[in-house]
Write a protein that holds these residues in place. Structure first.
Motif, short mmCIF file in Angstrom:
data_model
loop_
_atom_site.label_atom_id
_atom_site.label_comp_id
_atom_site.label_asym_id
_atom_site.label_seq_id
_atom_site.Cartn_x
_atom_site.Cartn_y
_atom_site.Cartn_z
N TYR A 196 36.69 31.84 49.82
CA TYR A 196 37.86 31.50 50.78
C TYR A 196 37.52 31.82 51.93
CZ TYR A 196 41.28 32.60 46.95
OH TYR A 196 42.07 32.64 45.86
N THR A 197 38.09 31.16 53.02
CA THR A 197 37.77 31.96 54.59
C THR A 197 39.37 32.27 54.72
OG1 THR A 197 36.47 29.76 55.00
CG2 THR A 197 37.52 31.20 56.92
N PHE A 198 39.16 33.62 55.03
CA PHE A 198 40.49 34.39 55.34
C PHE A 198 40.79 34.32 56.70
CE2 PHE A 198 42.08 36.55 51.87
CZ PHE A 198 41.19 36.40 50.92
N GLY A 199 42.08 34.24 57.36
CA GLY A 199 42.37 34.43 58.67
C GLY A 199 42.35 36.05 58.93
N SER A 200 42.51 36.39 60.14
CA SER A 200 42.62 37.57 60.71
C SER A 200 43.73 38.51 60.30
CB SER A 200 42.26 37.69 62.18
OG SER A 200 40.77 37.68 62.65
N GLY A 201 44.99 37.96 60.02
CA GLY A 201 46.01 38.56 59.42
C GLY A 201 47.06 38.73 60.29
N THR A 202 48.25 38.75 59.90
CA THR A 202 49.40 39.22 60.55
C THR A 202 50.07 40.83 60.04
OG1 THR A 202 50.27 36.86 60.99
CG2 THR A 202 51.78 38.88 61.19
N ARG A 203 50.01 41.43 60.96
CA ARG A 203 50.60 42.92 60.66
C ARG A 203 52.08 42.93 60.69
NH1 ARG A 203 49.02 47.28 59.05
NH2 ARG A 203 46.76 46.96 59.76
N LEU A 204 52.90 42.89 59.66
CA LEU A 204 54.08 42.89 59.51
C LEU A 204 54.76 44.36 59.56
CD1 LEU A 204 56.86 41.22 59.59
CD2 LEU A 204 56.65 41.18 57.09
N THR A 205 55.36 44.88 60.27
CA THR A 205 56.17 45.99 60.38
C THR A 205 57.77 45.81 60.36
OG1 THR A 205 54.44 47.00 61.80
CG2 THR A 205 56.33 48.30 61.35
N VAL A 206 58.17 46.36 59.19
CA VAL A 206 59.70 46.25 58.97
C VAL A 206 60.47 47.61 59.26
CG1 VAL A 206 61.72 45.35 57.49
CG2 VAL A 206 59.55 44.30 57.39
N VAL A 207 61.33 47.54 60.23
CA VAL A 207 61.70 48.99 60.65
C VAL A 207 63.44 49.03 60.26
CG1 VAL A 207 60.29 49.29 62.49
CG2 VAL A 207 62.43 48.16 63.11
#
Lengths: 113, 115
Positions: free
Chosen positions: A102-113
């Motif tokens: 696979y080629t992965f993306g750099s990601g999304t950091r999700l923070t739920v507060v």
């Protein structure tokens, strides 16, 4: 070199809110995936998408999650009502087929507060 | 259930000091074993795929090998830029094909190479 692009890189949301994570896979790839990585833990499979439909999903991918490929280039992951435990790095990936890494993306950091 | 165990969890090497990382796995049927490199805050970067016992693949200072139970990533004369977390992942025949080639990952080995 072709790359998988994810937006946003970081998203903060309140518990119970809906979020949409966006991805642009590599243009000639046929298989699309979402994985997540909770801080300090393993990268975990969420869902795979092929031929405009979900081909496999994990136990994590419950009714709160959905995926779409709305226009032939974008690939989105929607979380309908976020929980604190949804906080993680979400990675989109694409591949030409099973015999290719696979080629992965750099990601999304999700923070739920 | 597929399992992937990587050891050690962390490894510190002096520049030029060769070593090996281990990945042991349990699958119903191995379709492929993958090695990835992950830098902090980034997505995994593909390194190698191995398909059958005895197979070896090389890229610069890295060489990956595969047996029926485990894989090794050998690092020869590492440099500081090799510092990263190295992830091992398996594709199980049971979950392959029909539009999905999902991976099961290990927790990774965090490699630090000191100048």
């Amino acid at each position: 070199e072709p790359e998988v692009t994810q937006t946003p890189s970081h998203q903060v949301t309140q518990m119970g809110q809906e979020v949409i994570l966006r991805c642009v896979p590599i243009s000639n790839h046929l298989y699309f995936y979402w994985y997540r990585q909770i801080l300090g833990q393993k990268v975990e499979f969420l869902v795979s998408f092929y031929n405009n439909e979900i081909s496999e999903k994990s136990e994590i991918f419950d009714d709160q999650f959905s995926v779409e490929r709305p226009d032939g280039s974008n690939f989105t992951l929607k979380i309908r009502s976020t929980k604190l435990e949804d906080s993680a790095m979400y990675f989109c990936a694409s591949s030409e087929g099973g015999d290719y890494g696979y080629t992965f993306g750099s990601g999304t950091r999700l923070t739920v507060v | 259930e597929d399992q992937v165990t990587q050891s050690p969890e962390a490894l510190r090497l002096q520049e030029g000091e060769s070593s090996s990382l281990n990945c042991s796995y349990t699958v119903s049927g191995l379709r492929g074993l993958f090695w990835y490199r992950q830098d902090p805050g980034k997505g995994p970067e593909f390194l190698f795929t191995l398909y059958s016992a005895g197979e070896e693949k090389e890229k610069e200072r890295l060489k990956a090998t595969l047996t029926k139970k485990e894989s090794f990533l050998h690092i020869t004369a590492p440099k500081p830029e090799d510092s990263a977390t190295y992830l091992c992942a398996v594709q199980d025949i049971a979950y392959s094909g029909a539009g999905s080639y999902q991976l099961t990952f290990g927790k990774g080995t965090k490699l630090s190479v000191i100048p």
